[in-house]
Every structure is written in structure tokens, then in C-alpha cells.
Write a protein that holds these residues in place. Structure first.
Motif, short mmCIF file in Angstrom:
data_model
loop_
_atom_site.label_atom_id
_atom_site.label_comp_id
_atom_site.label_asym_id
_atom_site.label_seq_id
_atom_site.Cartn_x
_atom_site.Cartn_y
_atom_site.Cartn_z
N UNK A 1 0.85 -1.20 0.00
CA UNK A 1 0.00 0.00 0.00
C UNK A 1 0.89 1.25 0.00
N UNK A 2 1.94 1.22 0.81
CA UNK A 2 2.92 2.31 0.82
C UNK A 2 3.48 2.52 -0.60
N UNK A 3 3.82 1.41 -1.23
CA UNK A 3 4.36 1.48 -2.59
C UNK A 3 3.34 2.07 -3.56
N UNK A 4 2.05 1.70 -3.39
CA UNK A 4 1.00 2.21 -4.29
C UNK A 4 0.96 3.73 -4.29
N UNK A 5 1.27 4.35 -3.15
CA UNK A 5 1.24 5.82 -3.06
C UNK A 5 2.17 6.47 -4.08
N UNK A 6 3.25 5.78 -4.44
CA UNK A 6 4.22 6.33 -5.38
C UNK A 6 3.65 6.49 -6.79
N UNK A 7 2.51 5.84 -7.04
CA UNK A 7 1.89 5.89 -8.36
C UNK A 7 0.70 6.86 -8.39
N UNK A 8 0.51 7.60 -7.30
CA UNK A 8 -0.61 8.52 -7.21
C UNK A 8 -0.09 9.95 -7.37
N UNK A 9 -0.81 10.72 -8.25
CA UNK A 9 -0.34 12.06 -8.58
C UNK A 9 -0.77 13.10 -7.56
N UNK A 10 -1.85 12.83 -6.83
CA UNK A 10 -2.37 13.79 -5.85
C UNK A 10 -3.17 13.03 -4.79
N UNK A 11 -3.52 13.70 -3.68
CA UNK A 11 -4.21 12.99 -2.59
C UNK A 11 -5.55 12.40 -3.01
N UNK A 12 -6.22 13.03 -3.96
CA UNK A 12 -7.53 12.53 -4.40
C UNK A 12 -7.41 11.17 -5.08
N UNK A 13 -6.24 10.92 -5.64
CA UNK A 13 -6.05 9.62 -6.33
C UNK A 13 -5.77 8.47 -5.36
N UNK A 14 -5.42 8.82 -4.12
CA UNK A 14 -5.09 7.75 -3.17
C UNK A 14 -6.29 6.86 -2.94
N UNK A 15 -7.44 7.48 -2.70
CA UNK A 15 -8.66 6.71 -2.50
C UNK A 15 -9.19 6.34 -3.87
N UNK A 16 -8.97 5.13 -4.28
CA UNK A 16 -9.40 4.66 -5.60
C UNK A 16 -10.63 3.80 -5.36
#
Ligand SMILES: O=C(O)C(=O)C[C@]1(C(=O)O)C=C[C@@H](O)C=C1
Length: 123
Positions: A50-65
């Protein structure tokens, strides 16, 4: 008061390991403790991805998919059904777990952004 951990069962017949378990509540809880060690170890490993997934998110809104989160819950329910776990238990546990990992990932993303690591700026 809490049930005795060393007394025989009060009703029914043992259901685990072809009836080999369990003779006492202590034996039941020893097995639950053993499994919790494994579950937490697996959750820790999951958390690293999950920590690693954050590296593929451009902004905070993308974190919650939300679509992916829903698919994860539905998959867990189907797996539960196949494995003899109540899908309702799997659903409640997975909704709580994924929610907690989203909060965790938001924290990871926010920390990276405030370090100037994630290329996103608030305002
Ligand atoms: O798949 C992702 O994008 C993740 O960040 C992982 C994860 C999960 O815990 O499974 C967490 C947050 C998203 O809501 C979706 C799924």
C-alpha cells in the motif's frame, strides 16, 4: 464473568480438525493467537505494498481509488465463500481494513508531498 479457559465445552461437539479440536477454550484461543500472528504478518506485508501504491498517485484525491477498493472487498467476499468463511465477516473486516489502509496511504502521500518528494503541492 469471563468463561473458564480450562473447562470442557458446555454443548455440541468439536468441529475443527475432524473433531480433534477443541477440548478447552484455552486450546481454541491458542489457535486464534497462532493465526493472528500470521494475519498481522500478512497485513504488514500488505501495508508495504500500500505504501508502494502511493508512489503511483499524482495527488491525494487519487489515493482513495473507490472502484479498486470496492473490487478488493467483493473479491474477498467471493474468496471467503469458497473457503467456508462467512462473506459478511469478510466484507466487514475488509471494509474496515481497506479504510484503514487508505488513511495510512493518505498519510504516506502527505508526508512525501511535504518533503517535496511527491511532485504535488497544496495550493
Ligand atoms: O490499489 C491501490 O491503488 C491502493 O492504494 C491499495 C488499496 C488497498 O488497500 O487495496 C488502498 C487504497 C485504494 O482505495 C485501493 C486499494
Amino acid at each position: 464473568e469471563e468463561p473458564a479457559t480450562n473447562a470442557p465445552a458446555l454443548w455440541g461437539s468439536p468441529t475443527v480438525d475432524n473433531g480433534a479440536c477443541c477440548k478447552t477454550l484455552g486450546e481454541v484461543r491458542g489457535n486464534i493467537d497462532r493465526l493472528d500472528r500470521e494475519i498481522v504478518r500478512l497485513m504488514a506485508e500488505r501495508g508495504r505494498y500500500v505504501h508502494e501504491a502511493a508512489r503511483f498517485k499524482a495527488n491525494p484525491a487519487q489515493v482513495e481509488a473507490p472502484e479498486r477498493a470496492e473490487a478488493v472487498v467483493k473479491k474477498a467476499m467471493a474468496l471467503a465463500d469458497a473457503d467456508g468463511l462467512s462473506p459478511k465477516v469478510a466484507e466487514a473486516a475488509y471494509r474496515a481494513m481497506v479504510r484503514a489502509f487508505i488513511d495510512y496511504e493518505q498519510g504516506i502521500f502527505a508526508a512525501a508531498a511535504s518533503r517535496g518528494d511527491a511532485p504535488w503541492r497544496n495550493s
